[in-house]
Design a protein around this motif. Structure first.
Motif, PDB file in Angstrom:
ATOM      1  N   SER A  38       3.658   9.506  -5.691  1.00  0.00           N
ATOM      2  CA  SER A  38       2.796   9.177  -6.842  1.00  0.00           C
ATOM      3  C   SER A  38       2.487   7.688  -6.874  1.00  0.00           C
ATOM      4  O   SER A  38       2.658   7.014  -7.897  1.00  0.00           O
ATOM      5  CB  SER A  38       3.474   9.609  -8.154  1.00  0.00           C
ATOM      6  OG  SER A  38       3.761  10.981  -8.137  1.00  0.00           O
ATOM      7  N   LEU A  39       2.013   7.182  -5.755  1.00  0.00           N
ATOM      8  CA  LEU A  39       1.804   5.741  -5.636  1.00  0.00           C
ATOM      9  C   LEU A  39       0.714   5.248  -6.572  1.00  0.00           C
ATOM     10  O   LEU A  39      -0.277   5.947  -6.856  1.00  0.00           O
ATOM     11  CB  LEU A  39       1.481   5.378  -4.184  1.00  0.00           C
ATOM     12  CG  LEU A  39       2.721   5.365  -3.283  1.00  0.00           C
ATOM     13  CD1 LEU A  39       2.337   5.433  -1.813  1.00  0.00           C
ATOM     14  CD2 LEU A  39       3.569   4.131  -3.566  1.00  0.00           C
ATOM     15  N   VAL A  91      -2.167   0.268  -1.985  1.00  0.00           N
ATOM     16  CA  VAL A  91      -2.559   1.476  -2.703  1.00  0.00           C
ATOM     17  C   VAL A  91      -3.940   1.235  -3.297  1.00  0.00           C
ATOM     18  O   VAL A  91      -4.109   0.434  -4.209  1.00  0.00           O
ATOM     19  CB  VAL A  91      -1.543   1.832  -3.799  1.00  0.00           C
ATOM     20  CG1 VAL A  91      -1.947   3.147  -4.474  1.00  0.00           C
ATOM     21  CG2 VAL A  91      -0.148   1.934  -3.221  1.00  0.00           C
ATOM     22  N   SER A  92      -4.914   1.928  -2.733  1.00  0.00           N
ATOM     23  CA  SER A  92      -6.292   1.688  -3.140  1.00  0.00           C
ATOM     24  C   SER A  92      -7.142   2.898  -2.804  1.00  0.00           C
ATOM     25  O   SER A  92      -6.922   3.559  -1.780  1.00  0.00           O
ATOM     26  CB  SER A  92      -6.843   0.448  -2.447  1.00  0.00           C
ATOM     27  OG  SER A  92      -8.225   0.288  -2.695  1.00  0.00           O
ATOM     28  N   LEU A 144      11.143   2.417 -11.136  1.00  0.00           N
ATOM     29  CA  LEU A 144      10.733   3.233  -9.997  1.00  0.00           C
ATOM     30  C   LEU A 144      11.450   4.572  -9.929  1.00  0.00           C
ATOM     31  O   LEU A 144      11.116   5.418  -9.085  1.00  0.00           O
ATOM     32  CB  LEU A 144      10.999   2.475  -8.695  1.00  0.00           C
ATOM     33  CG  LEU A 144      10.276   1.141  -8.554  1.00  0.00           C
ATOM     34  CD1 LEU A 144      10.745   0.417  -7.315  1.00  0.00           C
ATOM     35  CD2 LEU A 144       8.771   1.344  -8.540  1.00  0.00           C
ATOM     36  N   LYS A 145      12.442   4.746 -10.791  1.00  0.00           N
ATOM     37  CA  LYS A 145      13.219   5.982 -10.733  1.00  0.00           C
ATOM     38  C   LYS A 145      12.338   7.203 -10.869  1.00  0.00           C
ATOM     39  O   LYS A 145      11.436   7.256 -11.708  1.00  0.00           O
ATOM     40  CB  LYS A 145      14.253   5.984 -11.864  1.00  0.00           C
ATOM     41  CG  LYS A 145      15.555   5.326 -11.505  1.00  0.00           C
ATOM     42  CD  LYS A 145      16.550   5.383 -12.665  1.00  0.00           C
ATOM     43  CE  LYS A 145      17.732   4.492 -12.386  1.00  0.00           C
ATOM     44  NZ  LYS A 145      18.616   4.339 -13.544  1.00  0.00           N
ATOM     45  N   GLN A 176      -4.164   6.196  -0.843  1.00  0.00           N
ATOM     46  CA  GLN A 176      -4.866   6.382  -2.114  1.00  0.00           C
ATOM     47  C   GLN A 176      -3.882   6.545  -3.271  1.00  0.00           C
ATOM     48  O   GLN A 176      -2.763   7.057  -3.083  1.00  0.00           O
ATOM     49  CB  GLN A 176      -5.758   7.618  -2.039  1.00  0.00           C
ATOM     50  CG  GLN A 176      -6.917   7.473  -1.064  1.00  0.00           C
ATOM     51  CD  GLN A 176      -7.762   8.735  -1.006  1.00  0.00           C
ATOM     52  OE1 GLN A 176      -7.252   9.848  -1.151  1.00  0.00           O
ATOM     53  NE2 GLN A 176      -9.057   8.559  -0.785  1.00  0.00           N
ATOM     54  N   PRO A 177      -4.283   6.150  -4.445  1.00  0.00           N
ATOM     55  CA  PRO A 177      -3.426   6.359  -5.615  1.00  0.00           C
ATOM     56  C   PRO A 177      -3.051   7.829  -5.772  1.00  0.00           C
ATOM     57  O   PRO A 177      -3.877   8.725  -5.523  1.00  0.00           O
ATOM     58  CB  PRO A 177      -4.301   5.886  -6.784  1.00  0.00           C
ATOM     59  CG  PRO A 177      -5.256   4.928  -6.182  1.00  0.00           C
ATOM     60  CD  PRO A 177      -5.523   5.438  -4.799  1.00  0.00           C
ATOM     61  N   GLY A 178      -1.792   8.065  -6.128  1.00  0.00           N
ATOM     62  CA  GLY A 178      -1.290   9.412  -6.305  1.00  0.00           C
ATOM     63  C   GLY A 178      -0.721  10.042  -5.052  1.00  0.00           C
ATOM     64  O   GLY A 178      -0.031  11.070  -5.133  1.00  0.00           O
TER      65      GLY A 178
END
Lengths: 107, 119
Positions: B85-86, B117-118, B64-65, B13-15
């Protein structure tokens, strides 16, 4: 950061023809750090050419690389059906490593 | 011969966070820098991160850093990518690859692992 611009986006050719793929850098680069990769559909990339013009292990001699400064070329002298793929140039003189956007070769 | 096998991908999941692993075979692992490269669906290759042969230095794509961390365990021939934190735009196939200083290029690649990521 070095930006690599590849052209054309797509190349449609017939078996036995010659393919010429271009990779242009946003500033002059050391040819020691320019490589080319082949990515067939559904597969991981494969190293084709390193240090601008040296073929990686097992790469047939119909693949050749050349260039200097800001302009680099990958040539496939006699296309075969298995050469259908996307080809990427890549530079890594220092961080970050950068890839060009790719050229799709359709046969 | 070098073989690289990625694992740890999937749907997240996102995040949330995810850690990818890359298992390497071959005696040259501890003397080689390792990289992660990703490819979003239908897109080109994007460099993600690199780690020096001894883990003394890391570098990351600017975008991405702070969210991604690369690490390695030379005693077990492993390299990792911790992704925090995707976001949806992190959806991609992630490849680990060995950098050869002899050819100044990525000479061995894994088969890739899909991260979606969904919600």
């Amino acid at each position: 950061e070095i930006v690599l611009t590849q052209s054309p986006g797509t190349l449609s050719l017939s078996p036995g023809e010659r393919a010429t793929l271009s990779c242009r850098a946003s500033q002059s680069i050391n040819s020691m750090y320019l490589a080319w990769y082949q990515q067939r559909p559904g597969q991981a990339p494969r190293l084709l050419i390193y240090v601008t013009s040296s073929r990686a292990t097992g790469i047939p001699d119909r693949f050749s690389g050349s260039g200097s400064g800001t302009d680099f070329t990958l040539t496939i002298s006699r296309l075969e059906p298995e050469d259908s793929a996307v080809y990427y140039c890549q530079h890594y003189g220092s961080s970050p490593l950068t890839f060009g956007g790719g050229t799709k070769v359709e046969i | 011969q070098v073989q690289l096998v990625e694992s740890g991908g999937g749907v997240v999941q996102p995040g949330r966070s995810l850690r990818l692993s890359c298992a390497a075979s071959g005696s040259t692992f501890s003397t080689s820098a390792m990289h992660w490269v990703r490819q979003a669906p239908g897109k080109g290759l994007e460099w993600v991160a690199a780690i020096w042969y001894d883990g003394s230095h890391e570098s990351y794509a600017d975008s991405l850093k702070g969210r991604f961390t690369i690490s390695r365990d030379n005693s077990n021939n492993m390299v990792y990518l911790q992704m925090n934190s995707l976001r949806a735009e992190d959806t991609a196939v992630y490849y680990c690859a060995r950098f050869s200083s002899f050819v100044s290029a990525l000479d061995y690649w894994g088969q890739g692992i899909l991260v979606t990521v969904s919600s």
